[in-house]
Design an enzyme around this catalytic site. Structure first.
Site, PDB file in Angstrom:
ATOM      1  N   GLU A  91       0.828  -1.199   0.000  1.00  0.00           N
ATOM      2  CA  GLU A  91       0.000   0.000   0.000  1.00  0.00           C
ATOM      3  C   GLU A  91       0.866   1.253   0.000  1.00  0.00           C
ATOM      4  O   GLU A  91       1.975   1.248   0.512  1.00  0.00           O
ATOM      5  CB  GLU A  91      -0.894   0.020   1.241  1.00  0.00           C
ATOM      6  CG  GLU A  91      -2.061  -0.931   1.137  1.00  0.00           C
ATOM      7  CD  GLU A  91      -2.958  -0.848   2.365  1.00  0.00           C
ATOM      8  OE1 GLU A  91      -4.072  -0.334   2.239  1.00  0.00           O
ATOM      9  OE2 GLU A  91      -2.542  -1.285   3.435  1.00  0.00           O
ATOM     10  N   CYS A 112       3.369   8.530   0.997  1.00  0.00           N
ATOM     11  CA  CYS A 112       4.099   7.662   1.910  1.00  0.00           C
ATOM     12  C   CYS A 112       4.231   6.312   1.222  1.00  0.00           C
ATOM     13  O   CYS A 112       3.223   5.706   0.858  1.00  0.00           O
ATOM     14  CB  CYS A 112       3.277   7.557   3.193  1.00  0.00           C
ATOM     15  SG  CYS A 112       3.818   6.250   4.271  1.00  0.00           S
ATOM     16  N   CYS A 119       7.855  -6.683   7.171  1.00  0.00           N
ATOM     17  CA  CYS A 119       9.045  -6.111   7.802  1.00  0.00           C
ATOM     18  C   CYS A 119       9.610  -7.127   8.797  1.00  0.00           C
ATOM     19  O   CYS A 119       8.863  -7.797   9.501  1.00  0.00           O
ATOM     20  CB  CYS A 119       8.699  -4.811   8.526  1.00  0.00           C
ATOM     21  SG  CYS A 119      10.166  -4.021   9.244  1.00  0.00           S
ATOM     22  N   CYS A 123       8.716  -4.433  15.471  1.00  0.00           N
ATOM     23  CA  CYS A 123       8.452  -3.502  16.566  1.00  0.00           C
ATOM     24  C   CYS A 123       7.081  -3.840  17.150  1.00  0.00           C
ATOM     25  O   CYS A 123       6.157  -4.174  16.427  1.00  0.00           O
ATOM     26  CB  CYS A 123       8.490  -2.064  16.070  1.00  0.00           C
ATOM     27  SG  CYS A 123      10.070  -1.654  15.328  1.00  0.00           S
ATOM     28  N   CYS A 126       3.692  -2.065  15.879  1.00  0.00           N
ATOM     29  CA  CYS A 126       3.544  -1.776  14.453  1.00  0.00           C
ATOM     30  C   CYS A 126       2.873  -2.921  13.714  1.00  0.00           C
ATOM     31  O   CYS A 126       3.205  -4.091  13.902  1.00  0.00           O
ATOM     32  CB  CYS A 126       4.917  -1.502  13.848  1.00  0.00           C
ATOM     33  SG  CYS A 126       4.871  -1.242  12.065  1.00  0.00           S
ATOM     34  N   GLU A 167      11.380  -1.630   6.358  1.00  0.00           N
ATOM     35  CA  GLU A 167      12.475  -0.814   6.881  1.00  0.00           C
ATOM     36  C   GLU A 167      13.341  -0.395   5.680  1.00  0.00           C
ATOM     37  O   GLU A 167      14.073  -1.218   5.127  1.00  0.00           O
ATOM     38  CB  GLU A 167      13.281  -1.637   7.908  1.00  0.00           C
ATOM     39  CG  GLU A 167      14.612  -1.057   8.326  1.00  0.00           C
ATOM     40  CD  GLU A 167      14.568   0.403   8.751  1.00  0.00           C
ATOM     41  OE1 GLU A 167      13.759   0.773   9.606  1.00  0.00           O
ATOM     42  OE2 GLU A 167      15.375   1.192   8.201  1.00  0.00           O
ATOM     43  N   SER A 198      12.622   7.251   6.745  1.00  0.00           N
ATOM     44  CA  SER A 198      12.416   6.961   8.165  1.00  0.00           C
ATOM     45  C   SER A 198      13.027   5.603   8.482  1.00  0.00           C
ATOM     46  O   SER A 198      12.827   4.633   7.759  1.00  0.00           O
ATOM     47  CB  SER A 198      10.908   6.934   8.451  1.00  0.00           C
ATOM     48  OG  SER A 198      10.672   6.512   9.774  1.00  0.00           O
ATOM     49  N   SER A 221      12.910   6.672  14.084  1.00  0.00           N
ATOM     50  CA  SER A 221      11.858   6.187  14.974  1.00  0.00           C
ATOM     51  C   SER A 221      12.488   5.860  16.315  1.00  0.00           C
ATOM     52  O   SER A 221      13.079   4.800  16.488  1.00  0.00           O
ATOM     53  CB  SER A 221      11.210   4.935  14.381  1.00  0.00           C
ATOM     54  OG  SER A 221      10.508   5.269  13.216  1.00  0.00           O
ATOM     55  N   LEU A 222      12.374   6.772  17.265  1.00  0.00           N
ATOM     56  CA  LEU A 222      13.046   6.581  18.557  1.00  0.00           C
ATOM     57  C   LEU A 222      12.143   5.792  19.511  1.00  0.00           C
ATOM     58  O   LEU A 222      12.503   4.704  19.954  1.00  0.00           O
ATOM     59  CB  LEU A 222      13.431   7.933  19.147  1.00  0.00           C
ATOM     60  CG  LEU A 222      14.681   7.926  20.003  1.00  0.00           C
ATOM     61  CD1 LEU A 222      15.890   7.487  19.208  1.00  0.00           C
ATOM     62  CD2 LEU A 222      14.941   9.307  20.597  1.00  0.00           C
ATOM     63  N   HIS A 223      11.000   6.355  19.815  1.00  0.00           N
ATOM     64  CA  HIS A 223       9.945   5.668  20.581  1.00  0.00           C
ATOM     65  C   HIS A 223      10.319   5.234  21.997  1.00  0.00           C
ATOM     66  O   HIS A 223       9.476   4.725  22.740  1.00  0.00           O
ATOM     67  CB  HIS A 223       9.399   4.448  19.825  1.00  0.00           C
ATOM     68  CG  HIS A 223       8.997   4.717  18.409  1.00  0.00           C
ATOM     69  ND1 HIS A 223       8.382   5.878  18.014  1.00  0.00           N
ATOM     70  CD2 HIS A 223       9.121   3.975  17.282  1.00  0.00           C
ATOM     71  CE1 HIS A 223       8.153   5.833  16.706  1.00  0.00           C
ATOM     72  NE2 HIS A 223       8.589   4.696  16.245  1.00  0.00           N
ATOM     73  N   CYS A 340       0.719   6.049   7.767  1.00  0.00           N
ATOM     74  CA  CYS A 340       1.674   5.145   7.143  1.00  0.00           C
ATOM     75  C   CYS A 340       1.922   3.918   7.999  1.00  0.00           C
ATOM     76  O   CYS A 340       2.070   2.827   7.492  1.00  0.00           O
ATOM     77  CB  CYS A 340       3.003   5.841   6.912  1.00  0.00           C
ATOM     78  SG  CYS A 340       2.856   7.258   5.870  1.00  0.00           S
TER      79      CYS A 340
END
Ligand code: SAH
Ligand code: SF4
Length: 360
Positions: A91, A112, A119, A123, A126, A167, A198, A221-223, A340
């Site tokens: 997508e 996006c 992936c 994570c 996600c 990724e 990203s 992407s720190l999170h 996204c």
């Protein structure tokens, strides 16, 4: 034994085409047909000699990705479901007038795009990683997402974010090849500063990206603002810990002379305390990085929840009080990162059912 798959013509650069089509000005004609006139076959390249068209047809393919379904309306975020030549589904998301994120003025149309099917990084918040990793996208499949959306909508896209499924830095070579085609004046012609990659924090590839000349933007992407929290929600942190990641970010900032953006999903009771905000502020200040706070969007099958509005605002307040440039994305369709990050909300099975429904 089956013949080796042909290379897609849209995965080649102008200089590579010069080595194939002689005399070399023919390469210029080919890219003109591909990216300016946007034809779908070699037969349409009418100013090329017949023999060259035959040679191209014999050696290269002309991939097109099929838009199976479009969700959303012109004024809102639109999701495009594409089928690849091997029937895998990906997508892309078109955000019409996007918020002033990633350096883009608010009247820009942002897309996006995805870089992998699935992936591998898993994570914990996600949807993209839920079913694991299937394969990398080729450069032409990355570029074709932009061209197919432009063709379907009749609108030009002026901002690209690599925040779809996958990724990007784990598919480094195809990513870079695609970005060069997106950026080149002979290609799609979108300025490098309007392209944001990203990453979940692949340290060696961030360094590699820092050393190549394109002035693309980087979002990390720190999170999580310390190793405990980050490792809990992002397994990649066990391979590249926070201090290695921040070192790589510092390297990027100094090589490119530009600020990076930290993405930070706010998850209730996990990473949303004032103490976490203070630690995040320290990291952001040290790098002069911007922070995008993104309230966690519920993913089916995952347990996390979003903090209260009040908690979100307090977290933002701590960052701002510490002098950090920070924004808090609200839950709206035009929220780039959330839109996204939700690409796998419908699972493969769900997507397959949707496809059958729309084609039947
Ligand atoms: N693999 C890359 C790029 C794709 S994910 C990376 O991790 O950076 C890009 C972004 O999607 C994440 O940083 C996050 O901002 C967003 N995202 C993923 N899952 C989300 C969720 N459940 N809620 C809100 N945003 C999410
Ligand atoms: Fe992969 Fe990024 Fe999702 Fe992590 S956040 S699973 S790296 S797509």
């Amino acid at each position: 034994m089956s013949a080796p798959a042909k290379i897609d013509i849209k995965s080649l650069h102008l200089d590579e085409l010069r080595g194939i089509a002689q005399p070399s000005y023919r390469a210029g004609q080919i890219v003109d047909w591909l990216y300016k006139k946007r034809v779908h076959s070699f037969a349409e390249m009418t100013d090329l000699p017949q023999a060259l068209r035959q040679q191209l047809t014999a050696n290269f393919c002309f991939g097109k990705i099929d838009a199976l379904r479009v969700l959303g309306s012109k004024d809102t975020t639109r999701k495009f479901l594409f089928r690849l030549s091997d029937n895998n589904l990906i997508e892309s998301v078109l955000i019409p007038a996007s918020p002033a994120l990633y350096g883009s003025p608010s009247d820009r149309r942002t897309i996006c795009i995805s870089t992998q099917v699935g992936c591998a990084y898993g994570c914990k918040f996600c949807a993209s990683g839920l079913d694991g990793w299937k394969r990398n996208l080729r450069a032409d499949e990355i570029v074709n997402q932009i061209m197919a959306v432009e063709e379907a909508t009749g609108e030009r896209i002026d901002n690209i974010v690599f925040m779809g499924m996958g990724e990007p830095l784990a598919n480094y070579d195809n990513l870079l090849r695609a970005i060069q085609i997106i950026n080149a004046p002979w290609g799609i012609g979108i300025g490098a500063r309007r392209v944001t990659v990203s990453t979940s924090g692949l340290v060696p590839q961030i360094r590699q990206l820092s050393d190549q000349p394109l002035q693309i933007r980087l979002a990390v992407s720190l999170h999580g603002a310390n190793d405990d929290v980050r490792s809990r929600i992002m397994p990649v942190n066990r391979k590249y810990n926070l201090s290695a990641l921040l070192d790589a970010c510092r390297y990027f900032t100094s090589r490119k002379k530009q600020r990076i953006t930290f993405e930070y999903i706010l998850i209730a009771q996990v990473n949303d305390s004032d103490e976490q905000a203070r630690q995040l502020a320290k990291h952001a200040r040290a790098l002069q990085a911007k922070v995008n706070l993104i309230p966690y969007n519920k993913v089916e099958g995952l347990d996390w929840t979003q903090p209260s509005q009040d908690r979100q605002k307090k977290f933002l307040g701590v960052l701002r009080a510490a002098g950090v440039r920070a924004t808090l994305r609200r839950e709206k369709g035009d929220d780039i990162a959330a839109a996204c990050g939700q690409l796998r909300l419908q699972t493969e099975r769900g997507l397959a059912a949707a496809v059958l429904e729309s084609s039947g």
